[in-house]
Design a protein around this motif. Structure first.
Motif, short mmCIF file in Angstrom:
data_model
loop_
_atom_site.label_atom_id
_atom_site.label_comp_id
_atom_site.label_asym_id
_atom_site.label_seq_id
_atom_site.Cartn_x
_atom_site.Cartn_y
_atom_site.Cartn_z
N SER A 172 0.98 -1.26 -0.01
CA SER A 172 0.13 -0.10 -0.04
C SER A 172 0.85 1.26 0.02
N PHE A 195 -5.15 -0.52 -5.17
CA PHE A 195 -5.90 0.00 -4.06
C PHE A 195 -6.92 -0.68 -3.39
N PHE A 199 -6.04 -3.01 0.05
CA PHE A 199 -6.77 -2.61 1.18
C PHE A 199 -7.77 -3.71 1.63
N GLU A 348 -6.22 11.74 -2.10
CA GLU A 348 -6.16 10.21 -2.05
C GLU A 348 -4.68 9.87 -1.45
N ILE A 352 -4.07 7.30 1.90
CA ILE A 352 -3.46 6.05 1.93
C ILE A 352 -2.39 6.14 2.85
N ASN A 356 -2.55 3.73 6.38
CA ASN A 356 -1.66 2.51 6.45
C ASN A 356 -0.73 2.82 7.70
#
Length: 389
Positions: A172, A195, A199, A348, A352, A356
């Motif tokens: 990720s 993605f 995830f 975005e 992410i 994470n």
């Protein structure tokens, strides 16, 4: 008076003739100069004299009739947005193409700037630095877990799922690079595929960990029905089924209307936004909705079993990690919908990285802290004593 007798010119008449000839020469010279000067001549006998009460309209402007009834009186108005005038005394404007925009003087069209989140942007450099740093931290955590593979903390709550989760977190962090640079059709497809699937596997692993905590507690009772469910088979099945559903959603989305590169020339007047078009909005929100559903279920189950007595109950750490995960993605929705172009992509990427980092910090860093700095807690004797209490 003196006179001329027998052809003899007297001095007085000689002086008069000299003056007369000089005046006549000056007159002829003046007439010759007027003939050569175009200001005093008109080669076209039918040309009418022009009358003008306004200055000439320069390039970048055009004529606009004024309040006067005389056609020679007008106003010079600047060109409208997206139009130019490159000739003096122009009445109409010229419109630039969708890929072009007028310069500052509005006398010629120039190419619009291409707008996307390039690798040289300052915010991209920050994202790259964070992604590489988090990847290094993730690899260090994996190294610690491999070195202390047979210790109680590493074995608690299925170490295979822990490695699956670490690999997903690492991938990720690396998929951030797919969001940087000029979008292409292939990168737009890989963005959503990696993605969504990665995830989903990560959240499915957390869901499987939570379920295994609950089953392990129920299986401690004598003659419990839950004993036959203890093992890696159930955990692997949960991860496989949950991630496969996300994979099927992505495949249906790709087959119906896959994402593609889009040139947006209307959102901004002076630049072209190169972005990824999702193809169908239903597919995009289906992927996000399913991922949110898995996260919500994992959060609720982890919250319910967080107080169960166990030697090393991982559910409370999963609760915190899912709380961070859900908070980040919920907070991302307003800025994501209100921005366009590279700033939307930046939102975005930030989501992410933040989500994470929440998973990595809430689940694995407490274990690493115990392994490295409190090894006395990472023993079988301590685990058994803590379980009895």
């Amino acid at each position: 008076m003196e006179s001329m007798d027998d052809g003899v010119v007297t001095p007085k008449w000689r002086k008069f003739l000299r003056v007369y000839m000089a005046v006549e020469a000056l007159a002829f010279a003046a007439i010759f100069a007027c003939k050569l000067n175009p200001a005093f001549t008109n080669t076209k006998t039918d040309q009418k004299p022009e009358s003008q009460c306004s200055d000439n309209c320069l390039p970048g402007t055009r004529k606009k009739p004024g309040l006067s009834v005389h056609p020679c009186c007008y106003e010079c108005v600047p060109c409208s947005e997206g139009e130019i005038s490159n000739i003096t005394e122009r009445v109409n404007w010229m419109k630039c193409t969708e890929e072009e925009w007028p310069n500052q003087k509005k006398d010629r069209c120039i190419r619009k700037l291409l707008d996307f989140l390039s690798y040289t942007d300052n915010i991209s450099i920050i994202f790259i630095s964070l992604s590489v740093s988090f990847c290094i931290v993730t690899l260090l955590v994996m190294r610690i877990f491999i070195f202390y593979l047979n210790t109680p903390i590493v074995k608690a709550n299925n170490r295979n799922l822990s490695f699956v989760l670490l690999v997903c977190i690492l991938l990720s962090f690396l998929c951030v690079f797919l969001f940087l640079g000029q979008p292409l059709d292939i990168t737009c497809i890989l963005r959503v595929m990696t993605f969504g699937v990665i995830f989903s596997i990560a959240v499915s692993s957390l869901l499987a960990k939570t379920i295994m905590v609950y089953i392990a507690f129920r299986a401690t009772k004598p003659g419990s029905y839950w004993r036959k469910w203890i093992g890696v088979t159930l955990a692997n099945s949960i991860v496989s089924v949950c991630s496969s559903v996300q994979g099927i959603i992505c495949l249906i989305w790709m087959s119906v209307s896959h994402p593609f590169q889009e040139m947006d020339t209307h959102s901004y007047q002076d630049k072209i936004v190169i972005q990824c078009n999702e193809g169908t909005v239903i597919g995009f929100y289906s992927v996000l909705g399913y991922m949110g559903f898995l996260a919500a279920v994992s959060f609720v189950l982890a919250f319910m079993v967080r107080t169960l007595p166990d030697s090393f109950n991982e559910a409370k750490y999963i609760t915190f990690s899912m709380l961070v995960f859900c908070s980040v993605w919920i907070a991302m929705i307003p800025p994501y919908l209100s921005t366009r172009g590279k700033y939307m992509v930046a939102v975005e990427v930030f989501a992410i990285l933040a989500s994470n980092a929440g998973l990595l910090g809430c689940i694995f860093l407490p274990k690493c802290f115990v392994i490295l700095f409190k090894p006395q807690l990472n023993t079988q004797i301590y685990m058994l004593e803590n379980k009895k209490q």
